[in-house]
Write a protein that holds these residues in place. Sequence first.
Motif, PDB file in Angstrom:
ATOM      1  N   ASN A  67     -39.447   9.595 -12.658  1.00  0.00           N
ATOM      2  CA  ASN A  67     -39.800   9.307 -11.280  1.00  0.00           C
ATOM      3  C   ASN A  67     -41.006  10.157 -10.932  1.00  0.00           C
ATOM      4  O   ASN A  67     -41.008  11.374 -11.184  1.00  0.00           O
ATOM      5  CB  ASN A  67     -38.635   9.626 -10.335  1.00  0.00           C
ATOM      6  N   ALA A  68     -42.029   9.520 -10.395  1.00  0.00           N
ATOM      7  CA  ALA A  68     -43.254  10.227 -10.042  1.00  0.00           C
ATOM      8  C   ALA A  68     -43.671   9.858  -8.629  1.00  0.00           C
ATOM      9  O   ALA A  68     -43.423   8.745  -8.165  1.00  0.00           O
ATOM     10  CB  ALA A  68     -44.374   9.885 -11.025  1.00  0.00           C
ATOM     11  N   GLN A  69     -44.303  10.819  -7.989  1.00  0.00           N
ATOM     12  CA  GLN A  69     -44.822  10.609  -6.642  1.00  0.00           C
ATOM     13  C   GLN A  69     -46.247  11.153  -6.625  1.00  0.00           C
ATOM     14  O   GLN A  69     -46.489  12.277  -7.097  1.00  0.00           O
ATOM     15  CB  GLN A  69     -43.939  11.374  -5.658  1.00  0.00           C
ATOM     16  N   ILE A  70     -47.177  10.360  -6.109  1.00  0.00           N
ATOM     17  CA  ILE A  70     -48.592  10.737  -6.091  1.00  0.00           C
ATOM     18  C   ILE A  70     -49.131  10.512  -4.679  1.00  0.00           C
ATOM     19  O   ILE A  70     -49.026   9.403  -4.145  1.00  0.00           O
ATOM     20  CB  ILE A  70     -49.402   9.883  -7.096  1.00  0.00           C
ATOM     21  N   HIS A  71     -49.720  11.557  -4.088  1.00  0.00           N
ATOM     22  CA  HIS A  71     -50.284  11.458  -2.745  1.00  0.00           C
ATOM     23  C   HIS A  71     -51.812  11.476  -2.832  1.00  0.00           C
ATOM     24  O   HIS A  71     -52.378  12.310  -3.558  1.00  0.00           O
ATOM     25  CB  HIS A  71     -49.863  12.652  -1.894  1.00  0.00           C
ATOM     26  N   TYR A  72     -52.445  10.585  -2.095  1.00  0.00           N
ATOM     27  CA  TYR A  72     -53.912  10.608  -2.006  1.00  0.00           C
ATOM     28  C   TYR A  72     -54.347   9.970  -0.695  1.00  0.00           C
ATOM     29  O   TYR A  72     -53.584   9.233  -0.063  1.00  0.00           O
ATOM     30  CB  TYR A  72     -54.558   9.896  -3.206  1.00  0.00           C
ATOM     31  N   CYS A  73     -55.577  10.256  -0.281  1.00  0.00           N
ATOM     32  CA  CYS A  73     -56.106   9.692   0.952  1.00  0.00           C
ATOM     33  C   CYS A  73     -56.457   8.223   0.713  1.00  0.00           C
ATOM     34  O   CYS A  73     -57.300   7.910  -0.137  1.00  0.00           O
ATOM     35  CB  CYS A  73     -57.336  10.460   1.414  1.00  0.00           C
ATOM     36  N   ALA A  74     -55.829   7.334   1.479  1.00  0.00           N
ATOM     37  CA  ALA A  74     -56.003   5.898   1.272  1.00  0.00           C
ATOM     38  C   ALA A  74     -56.920   5.245   2.303  1.00  0.00           C
ATOM     39  O   ALA A  74     -57.015   4.018   2.356  1.00  0.00           O
ATOM     40  CB  ALA A  74     -54.644   5.206   1.299  1.00  0.00           C
ATOM     41  N   ALA A 105     -51.624   8.059   1.329  1.00  0.00           N
ATOM     42  CA  ALA A 105     -50.803   7.067   0.630  1.00  0.00           C
ATOM     43  C   ALA A 105     -49.881   7.818  -0.318  1.00  0.00           C
ATOM     44  O   ALA A 105     -50.274   8.828  -0.910  1.00  0.00           O
ATOM     45  CB  ALA A 105     -51.676   6.101  -0.159  1.00  0.00           C
ATOM     46  N   ILE A 106     -48.681   7.327  -0.453  1.00  0.00           N
ATOM     47  CA  ILE A 106     -47.728   7.891  -1.403  1.00  0.00           C
ATOM     48  C   ILE A 106     -47.338   6.791  -2.374  1.00  0.00           C
ATOM     49  O   ILE A 106     -46.697   5.817  -1.994  1.00  0.00           O
ATOM     50  CB  ILE A 106     -46.481   8.452  -0.708  1.00  0.00           C
ATOM     51  N   ILE A 107     -47.786   6.954  -3.615  1.00  0.00           N
ATOM     52  CA  ILE A 107     -47.384   6.020  -4.673  1.00  0.00           C
ATOM     53  C   ILE A 107     -46.116   6.586  -5.295  1.00  0.00           C
ATOM     54  O   ILE A 107     -46.074   7.761  -5.659  1.00  0.00           O
ATOM     55  CB  ILE A 107     -48.477   5.895  -5.753  1.00  0.00           C
ATOM     56  N   ARG A 108     -45.098   5.752  -5.418  1.00  0.00           N
ATOM     57  CA  ARG A 108     -43.857   6.163  -6.067  1.00  0.00           C
ATOM     58  C   ARG A 108     -43.605   5.272  -7.277  1.00  0.00           C
ATOM     59  O   ARG A 108     -43.512   4.049  -7.130  1.00  0.00           O
ATOM     60  CB  ARG A 108     -42.688   6.056  -5.100  1.00  0.00           C
ATOM     61  N   ILE A 109     -43.513   5.886  -8.423  1.00  0.00           N
ATOM     62  CA  ILE A 109     -43.098   5.181  -9.637  1.00  0.00           C
ATOM     63  C   ILE A 109     -41.624   5.535  -9.805  1.00  0.00           C
ATOM     64  O   ILE A 109     -41.297   6.703 -10.026  1.00  0.00           O
ATOM     65  CB  ILE A 109     -43.939   5.614 -10.852  1.00  0.00           C
ATOM     66  N   LYS A 110     -40.762   4.536  -9.686  1.00  0.00           N
ATOM     67  CA  LYS A 110     -39.322   4.801  -9.636  1.00  0.00           C
ATOM     68  C   LYS A 110     -38.612   4.315 -10.892  1.00  0.00           C
ATOM     69  O   LYS A 110     -38.786   3.176 -11.322  1.00  0.00           O
ATOM     70  CB  LYS A 110     -38.699   4.103  -8.424  1.00  0.00           C
ATOM     71  N   ASN A 111     -37.826   5.210 -11.455  1.00  0.00           N
ATOM     72  CA  ASN A 111     -36.926   4.875 -12.564  1.00  0.00           C
ATOM     73  C   ASN A 111     -37.622   4.177 -13.728  1.00  0.00           C
ATOM     74  O   ASN A 111     -37.150   3.151 -14.214  1.00  0.00           O
ATOM     75  CB  ASN A 111     -35.740   4.045 -12.062  1.00  0.00           C
ATOM     76  N   LEU A 112     -38.719   4.755 -14.169  1.00  0.00           N
ATOM     77  CA  LEU A 112     -39.412   4.256 -15.357  1.00  0.00           C
ATOM     78  C   LEU A 112     -38.574   4.676 -16.561  1.00  0.00           C
ATOM     79  O   LEU A 112     -38.472   5.865 -16.870  1.00  0.00           O
ATOM     80  CB  LEU A 112     -40.825   4.840 -15.425  1.00  0.00           C
ATOM     81  N   LEU A 150     -56.128   4.205  -5.963  1.00  0.00           N
ATOM     82  CA  LEU A 150     -55.621   4.657  -7.260  1.00  0.00           C
ATOM     83  C   LEU A 150     -54.892   3.495  -7.912  1.00  0.00           C
ATOM     84  O   LEU A 150     -54.116   2.800  -7.258  1.00  0.00           O
ATOM     85  CB  LEU A 150     -54.657   5.834  -7.101  1.00  0.00           C
ATOM     86  N   ASN A 151     -55.103   3.316  -9.189  1.00  0.00           N
ATOM     87  CA  ASN A 151     -54.482   2.213  -9.908  1.00  0.00           C
ATOM     88  C   ASN A 151     -53.186   2.696 -10.555  1.00  0.00           C
ATOM     89  O   ASN A 151     -53.208   3.334 -11.608  1.00  0.00           O
ATOM     90  CB  ASN A 151     -55.452   1.666 -10.955  1.00  0.00           C
ATOM     91  N   TYR A 152     -52.064   2.383  -9.920  1.00  0.00           N
ATOM     92  CA  TYR A 152     -50.775   2.864 -10.436  1.00  0.00           C
ATOM     93  C   TYR A 152     -50.412   2.218 -11.766  1.00  0.00           C
ATOM     94  O   TYR A 152     -49.685   2.800 -12.565  1.00  0.00           O
ATOM     95  CB  TYR A 152     -49.646   2.678  -9.417  1.00  0.00           C
ATOM     96  N   ARG A 153     -50.949   1.054 -12.030  1.00  0.00           N
ATOM     97  CA  ARG A 153     -50.684   0.404 -13.324  1.00  0.00           C
ATOM     98  C   ARG A 153     -51.322   1.204 -14.470  1.00  0.00           C
ATOM     99  O   ARG A 153     -50.710   1.431 -15.509  1.00  0.00           O
ATOM    100  CB  ARG A 153     -51.206  -1.027 -13.302  1.00  0.00           C
ATOM    101  N   THR A 154     -52.554   1.641 -14.278  1.00  0.00           N
ATOM    102  CA  THR A 154     -53.250   2.456 -15.281  1.00  0.00           C
ATOM    103  C   THR A 154     -52.509   3.767 -15.513  1.00  0.00           C
ATOM    104  O   THR A 154     -52.328   4.198 -16.655  1.00  0.00           O
ATOM    105  CB  THR A 154     -54.696   2.736 -14.836  1.00  0.00           C
ATOM    106  N   ILE A 155     -52.084   4.406 -14.437  1.00  0.00           N
ATOM    107  CA  ILE A 155     -51.338   5.660 -14.539  1.00  0.00           C
ATOM    108  C   ILE A 155     -50.039   5.441 -15.318  1.00  0.00           C
ATOM    109  O   ILE A 155     -49.713   6.202 -16.228  1.00  0.00           O
ATOM    110  CB  ILE A 155     -51.048   6.231 -13.132  1.00  0.00           C
ATOM    111  N   THR A 156     -49.321   4.389 -14.999  1.00  0.00           N
ATOM    112  CA  THR A 156     -48.050   4.098 -15.665  1.00  0.00           C
ATOM    113  C   THR A 156     -48.251   3.804 -17.147  1.00  0.00           C
ATOM    114  O   THR A 156     -47.479   4.273 -17.993  1.00  0.00           O
ATOM    115  CB  THR A 156     -47.333   2.920 -14.966  1.00  0.00           C
ATOM    116  N   LYS A 157     -49.293   3.067 -17.488  1.00  0.00           N
ATOM    117  CA  LYS A 157     -49.573   2.783 -18.904  1.00  0.00           C
ATOM    118  C   LYS A 157     -49.851   4.063 -19.685  1.00  0.00           C
ATOM    119  O   LYS A 157     -49.426   4.210 -20.827  1.00  0.00           O
ATOM    120  CB  LYS A 157     -50.754   1.817 -19.037  1.00  0.00           C
ATOM    121  N   LYS A 158     -50.553   5.013 -19.078  1.00  0.00           N
ATOM    122  CA  LYS A 158     -50.826   6.291 -19.741  1.00  0.00           C
ATOM    123  C   LYS A 158     -49.527   7.078 -19.958  1.00  0.00           C
ATOM    124  O   LYS A 158     -49.336   7.699 -21.004  1.00  0.00           O
ATOM    125  CB  LYS A 158     -51.804   7.126 -18.923  1.00  0.00           C
ATOM    126  N   ILE A 159     -48.656   7.044 -18.966  1.00  0.00           N
ATOM    127  CA  ILE A 159     -47.367   7.734 -19.088  1.00  0.00           C
ATOM    128  C   ILE A 159     -46.544   7.117 -20.213  1.00  0.00           C
ATOM    129  O   ILE A 159     -45.977   7.826 -21.050  1.00  0.00           O
ATOM    130  CB  ILE A 159     -46.592   7.701 -17.749  1.00  0.00           C
TER     131      ILE A 159
END
Length: 124
Positions: A35-42, A6-13, A55-64
């Motif tokens: 802009n962030a890109q995160i790869h993991y086995c989904a 899986a590729i999670i992309r956080i775009k233009n935060l 992976l919880n992209y909301r949690t990651i984004t809140k930390k950023i």
Amino acid sequence: MDPQIAIIRIKNLRLRTYIGIKDDEINNKQDVTINAQIHYCASKARDSDNMDDALNYRTITKKIIALVENNRFSLLEHLTDQVLQITKEHPWVDFASVEIDKPHALRFADSVSLQLCYDKKQQS
């Protein structure tokens, strides 16, 4: 089943922070775009449809957001590395990339950006 990446992309935060070494930069928040890109086995998440298996992209984004908005940075390199540390902290992450733009940093350019990457394979 076959493993799927899986590729999670956080775009233009778009955030504001203190970034730079000039007096104006030290005293005034500036815009940054992340802009962030995160790869993991989904595979597990795909098969279970359970949030605990993804992976919880909301949690990651809140930390950023908390990191960027609540700190001061002299160098774009340091800021980018700190964000990269957040994106790669989960053990499932195989690869992460972060690019941060600092708009209007140069007079005749839209922005200056810096990108850093993490690759678990390269760490072994």
